[in-house]
Design an enzyme around this catalytic site. Structure first.
Site, short mmCIF file in Angstrom:
data_model
loop_
_atom_site.label_atom_id
_atom_site.label_comp_id
_atom_site.label_asym_id
_atom_site.label_seq_id
_atom_site.Cartn_x
_atom_site.Cartn_y
_atom_site.Cartn_z
N ARG A 1 0.83 -1.21 0.00
CA ARG A 1 0.00 0.00 0.00
C ARG A 1 0.87 1.27 0.00
NH1 ARG A 1 -2.86 -3.74 -0.69
NH2 ARG A 1 -4.97 -4.08 0.13
N SER B 1 -10.23 -0.83 3.47
CA SER B 1 -9.51 -0.97 4.73
C SER B 1 -9.06 0.41 5.19
CB SER B 1 -8.26 -1.82 4.56
OG SER B 1 -8.61 -3.12 4.14
N GLU C 1 -4.68 3.84 6.08
CA GLU C 1 -4.37 3.59 4.68
C GLU C 1 -4.78 4.78 3.79
OE1 GLU C 1 -6.28 0.88 1.64
OE2 GLU C 1 -5.08 -0.56 2.75
#
Ligand code: EPU
Length: 340
Positions: free
Chosen positions: A166, A240, A336
């Site tokens: 990520r 997420s 995130e």
């Protein structure tokens, strides 16, 4: 064509959390040339800029003063197709899932595991989207960018994008400095199914599928995502909200000594990925809410807008979750999405 500058634009429909905020100025860009027009523009050229893709990895907690560049660059085409692979070029504004479906329908296989990820193609390399045993890094060939200061265009090979979990150069050195206008995906032949992820394996086994087709893998991923993840059209969310913490062996060992049930996965480089969803659930957050923001019961890694939440409310919930996890496990979960 000249640029159209829209003023005081509501952003609620342009972020998947569905929180209210507004852009003082917004410009829709339909080509790399439009990006260069912004750079050369007497007024916009020097102003701070904020690049907006599908708004699916974003939490807006205030109005945006910077000029919002809404990326609407469209187009999908096959650049190369031979016995070894297919190379597909995609405009940054295309919806990622549409690209996955288009490829599948046209017989270009290898993106199935990344089905149903919200957001645009241009945003995909920014956080190196990944799911069910595959990440964009496995398929990305190159990225076209326009420098927001010089207006210069460049093609970055994937190896220069520093794609991590990520993470990418676009979240770091290039953050706010360039606009992604197109990406290229390399799909190798022959197609080999990626079915190592436990949920995918289980789905196929339950249906007695031993030799899955690309469509089977696509169907499996879509079904799993539908069961676990909320549809942003129904319940605002950004996927997420936290990354799974990656820790070294010593820290993993310490955490497991205190809490032997913590779910951990060894990574090839000797580190361990801890299941943040498990830790959040263990702190009692599953299905709980604070104001109009909630922790999704089926997947506690996802924060949701229960209806009418502000970005500040979601952020307050995120902080409360981070505090609980830190108190119990000694780790601070890292968000995130980009928080503005
Ligand atoms: N878990 C629980 N309780 C739950 C849900 C999960 O304890 O309610 C634990 C389980 O131990 C499970 C583990 O968490 O084995 C992993 O769950 P899951 O398969 O849902 O994956 P994840 O690690 O929670 C990551 C990605 C998702 C991606 C899935 C599938 C991150 C931050 N998230 O979630 O990506 O879809 O794997 O590959 O890495 C996103 O980034 O927005 C996203 C949705």
């Amino acid at each position: 064509m000249t640029l159209q500058i829209e003023t005081d634009v509501p952003l609620r429909a342009l972020n998947t959390f569905g929180v209210p905020a507004s852009a003082r100025r917004l410009v829709r860009l339909r080509s790399a040339r439009d990006v260069r027009l912004v750079v050369d523009h007497p007024e916009l050229g020097r102003a701070p800029k904020f690049v907006l893709g599908g708004g699916s990895n974003l939490l807006l907690t205030r109005d945006i003063d910077a000029v919002v560049l809404k990326i609407d660059i469209m187009g999908v085409r096959v650049c190369e197709d031979d016995a070894r692979s297919t190379l597909i070029e995609v405009g940054a504004g295309e919806r990622w899932h549409d690209v996955v479906e288009w490829a599948l329908q046209h017989g270009y296989f290898g993106l199935e595991n990344l089905a149903m990820i919200p957001g645009t193609a241009g945003a995909a390399p920014v956080q190196n989207i990944g799911a069910y045993g595959m990440e964009l890094a496995d398929r990305l060939e190159s990225v076209d960018v326009v420098d927001l200061v010089t207006g210069r265009t460049a093609t970055l090979p994937a190896a220069h994008c520093r794609l991590g979990y990520r993470d990418s150069v676009f979240k770091r050195e290039l953050a706010g400095k360039s606009v992604i206008t197109a990406i290229r995906l390399r799909l190798p032949k022959p197609w080999v199914p990626v079915t190592g992820y436990a949920d995918v394996q289980r789905w196929l086994q339950q249906r007695h599928i031993t030799d899955p087709t690309p469509r089977d893998v696509f169907d499996a991923v879509c079904a799993i995502r539908r069961a676990k993840l909320p549809d942003p059209a129904v319940l605002g969310n950004a996927g997420s909200f936290f990354k799974n913490p990656v820790v070294n062996r010593t820290i993993c060992h310490e955490i497991l000594q205190d809490d032997p049930d913590v779910v951990s996965y060894p990574l090839p480089d000797g580190t361990f990925k801890l299941a943040a969803a498990w830790m959040i659930a263990a702190c009692g957050w599953k299905g709980r809410s604070m104001g109009r923001a909630g922790v999704y019961a089926q997947q506690p890694l996802v924060l949701v807008n229960l209806g009418g939440a502000s970005g500040q409310e979601v952020l307050a919930l995120a902080r409360a979750v981070q505090d609980s996890v830190q108190r119990r496990f000694g780790l601070r979960l890292e968000p995130e999405p980009v928080i503005v």
